[in-house]
Design an enzyme around this catalytic site. Structure first.
Site, PDB file in Angstrom:
ATOM      1  N   GLU A 161       4.698  -6.482   1.135  1.00  0.00           N
ATOM      2  CA  GLU A 161       4.099  -6.765  -0.169  1.00  0.00           C
ATOM      3  C   GLU A 161       3.940  -5.481  -0.992  1.00  0.00           C
ATOM      4  OE1 GLU A 161       1.357 -10.423   1.639  1.00  0.00           O
ATOM      5  OE2 GLU A 161       0.406  -8.574   0.955  1.00  0.00           O
ATOM      6  N   PRO A 162       5.031  -4.794  -1.315  1.00  0.00           N
ATOM      7  CA  PRO A 162       4.917  -3.569  -2.100  1.00  0.00           C
ATOM      8  C   PRO A 162       4.563  -3.866  -3.549  1.00  0.00           C
ATOM      9  CG  PRO A 162       7.218  -4.146  -1.830  1.00  0.00           C
ATOM     10  CD  PRO A 162       6.432  -5.131  -0.998  1.00  0.00           C
ATOM     11  N   GLY A 215       0.780  -1.226   0.000  1.00  0.00           N
ATOM     12  CA  GLY A 215       0.000   0.000   0.000  1.00  0.00           C
ATOM     13  C   GLY A 215       0.811   1.274   0.000  1.00  0.00           C
ATOM     14  N   TYR A 225     -11.378   5.580 -10.134  1.00  0.00           N
ATOM     15  CA  TYR A 225     -11.018   6.145  -8.836  1.00  0.00           C
ATOM     16  C   TYR A 225     -10.896   7.665  -8.824  1.00  0.00           C
ATOM     17  CZ  TYR A 225      -9.233   1.353  -8.094  1.00  0.00           C
ATOM     18  OH  TYR A 225      -9.099  -0.002  -7.995  1.00  0.00           O
ATOM     19  N   TYR A 237      -1.345  -0.973 -11.950  1.00  0.00           N
ATOM     20  CA  TYR A 237      -2.801  -0.992 -12.165  1.00  0.00           C
ATOM     21  C   TYR A 237      -3.162  -0.301 -13.475  1.00  0.00           C
ATOM     22  CZ  TYR A 237      -2.352  -2.431  -7.393  1.00  0.00           C
ATOM     23  OH  TYR A 237      -1.955  -3.101  -6.265  1.00  0.00           O
ATOM     24  N   CYS A 276     -17.411   4.469 -25.870  1.00  0.00           N
ATOM     25  CA  CYS A 276     -18.745   5.065 -25.849  1.00  0.00           C
ATOM     26  C   CYS A 276     -19.286   5.145 -24.427  1.00  0.00           C
ATOM     27  CB  CYS A 276     -19.688   4.265 -26.742  1.00  0.00           C
ATOM     28  SG  CYS A 276     -19.286   4.397 -28.491  1.00  0.00           S
ATOM     29  N   GLU A 277     -18.637   5.921 -23.607  1.00  0.00           N
ATOM     30  CA  GLU A 277     -19.029   6.199 -22.222  1.00  0.00           C
ATOM     31  C   GLU A 277     -18.616   7.628 -21.900  1.00  0.00           C
ATOM     32  OE1 GLU A 277     -20.559   4.192 -20.067  1.00  0.00           O
ATOM     33  OE2 GLU A 277     -20.338   2.191 -20.988  1.00  0.00           O
TER      34      GLU A 277
END
Length: 461
Positions: free
Chosen positions: A302-303, A265, A345, A413, A384-385
């Protein structure tokens, strides 16, 4: 040190001119810097060296095999959350002894796979029809993975029953929910009371009383992961303090804990200088754990994004520039199907042309730069959004059809969340090592899009 930088108005990745590269490989394309991956891994290893942690790169953040191999060769272990990620970690050359398996929904097939080659050889055919396109995994490693991170009592019972039926001892850590606010987006806050992850502290003692002495699944660890990206060290201090109090309580009741997995995180610099560096995270954590580690406690980290985010950029080409009322739009060949983070996000990514005039060479990465002649526009994609955008109300140098843009901080990500929405083929991926550029994932074709649909199979019963 930044391995993505402008020289005479042209963006380079290490020693590679990205405009020249894009002309050869096309767009959209993800570009990764090997030197950046190594540098960011080394910074974490150095910062936490007094605790001798097992550093497990979070495969979910960037799962390309070549990226995983770069980190494995650097000494990284792997954190996986699915059978597919476990398969990738093995292909990258990481042994089971250096893999931890998290995730709330492990299937029986994934569990057997993680238990090793012996489990697969002994396993009965899976119940029910296999999902089309899913093959039985073949595991060359005969031993079980280093650690299962357990999310619930039913999951523990399932893993324990499979391990016992196959007579394969394995190890586990209970994921606890410390109810700590990481001050990040609600979708990525995983350590608060309302989160679906882990077991709350009040139930942890009872969990150990019920399950810690199982014959084949040894429960001797705690795991926590409070969210991502966490740009403040205080939530980690709170979470570790709560975990240590629980460790003492468990030990007093006959449940010694030998492993503490702090998850990941840690933030990444999407804007220059806004996130702590590895040493900042380590500074308050080391004093809390140094004595425990000296007495035998094993630490796992856990990076993910803090290693890979700024090791990658997304190259995209402007297809059209249009004016609609007061708003100007730069319509690109990358969009939410290529990089969904802004739409999902509201995440910020610095975006800038790959080739600029001298007065527009960016001094840093920020939402607003005090440079002359910038024009405010929305950087959008072809989907198309209305939510298909990479940036909104962003001051940029004047853009024209054919301009090449770099979306920075796209190494985490990004490609892992790309989709085929609107039937767009997935982009290419390239790894840069100095002047050498290697295509590490070919751009998909239209044939790739339909490859699993051209030969329907009768599964009627």
């Amino acid at each position: 040190m930044d391995f993505f930088n402008y020289r005479d108005g042209r963006l380079f990745a290490e020693e590679t001119d990205l405009a020249t590269l894009a002309a050869r490989v096309g767009t959209p394309t993800y570009i990764y810097s090997k030197a950046t991956l190594a540098l960011h891994y080394d910074r974490i290893a150095h910062a936490f060296a007094p605790l001798s942690p097992l550093i497990c790169f979070a495969v979910k953040s960037c799962s390309n095999l070549s990226v995983l191999r770069v980190l494995a060769e650097r000494g990284s272990a792997m954190d996986v959350v699915s059978g597919g990620e476990l398969h990738r970690a093995r292909l990258a050359g990481v042994p089971h002894s250096r893999i931890v398996f998290a995730g709330v929904g492990k299937t029986e097939a994934e569990i057997r796979d993680a238990l090793g080659g012996a489990a697969l050889r002994a396993a009965p055919p899976p119940a029910g029809a296999p999902h089309p396109g899913v093959s039985t995994p073949l595991c060359p490693d005969p031993d079980p993975i280093a650690l299962f991170n357990i999310e619930s009592a039913p999951e523990f019972q399932t893993i324990a029953a499979i391990a016992k039926s196959l007579n394969i001892p394995c190890r586990a850590a209970l994921r606890i929910n410390p109810d700590v606010d990481p001050h990040t987006h609600a979708y990525t806050a995983t350590g608060k009371a309302q989160s679906k992850f882990g077991v709350d502290l009040d139930r942890a003692r009872d969990f150990f009383d019920r399950y810690a002495r199982h014959s084949h699944l040894k429960l001797t660890g705690l795991h926590l992961h409070i969210g991502s990206p966490v740009a403040d060290t205080a939530p980690y201090v709170q979470a570790v303090t709560k975990a240590l109090a629980l460790i003492d309580n468990l030990a007093a009741h006959g449940h010694p804990i030998d492993t503490l997995d702090l998850g990941g995180g840690f933030a990444a610099d999407y804007e220059t200088g806004l996130s702590p560096v590895a040493a900042d995270y380590a500074a308050p954590i080391i004093p809390l754990l140094k004595d425990r580690v000296s007495r035998g406690l094993r630490l796992i980290l856990e990076p993910g994004r803090t290693i890979s985010a700024n090791a990658g950029v997304l190259l995209t080409r402007v297809q059209y520039v249009k004016q609609s009322g007061p708003r100007k739009f730069a319509v690109c060949d990358a969009g939410m199907h290529t990089l969904i983070r802004p739409a999902l996000y509201g995440s910020f990514h610095f975006i800038w042309p790959v080739a600029v005039a001298p007065q527009h060479q960016p001094p840093r990465r920020a939402a607003r730069l005090d440079l002359p002649g910038l024009e405010t526009c929305d950087v959008v994609g072809p989907i198309c959004e209305s939510g298909d955008f990479l940036a909104q109300d962003r001051p940029l140098p004047p853009l024209a059809r054919g301009d090449l843009l770099a979306v920075f901080g796209a190494g985490a990500y990004g490609m892992v969340m790309a989709s085929h929405y609107n039937s767009h083929p997935l982009p290419a991926e390239v790894l840069i090592d100095g002047r050498r550029a290697t295509l590490i994932r070919a751009r998909e074709s239209y044939d790739d899009l339909t490859a699993h649909e051209l030969a329907p199979t009768d599964v009627s019963i």
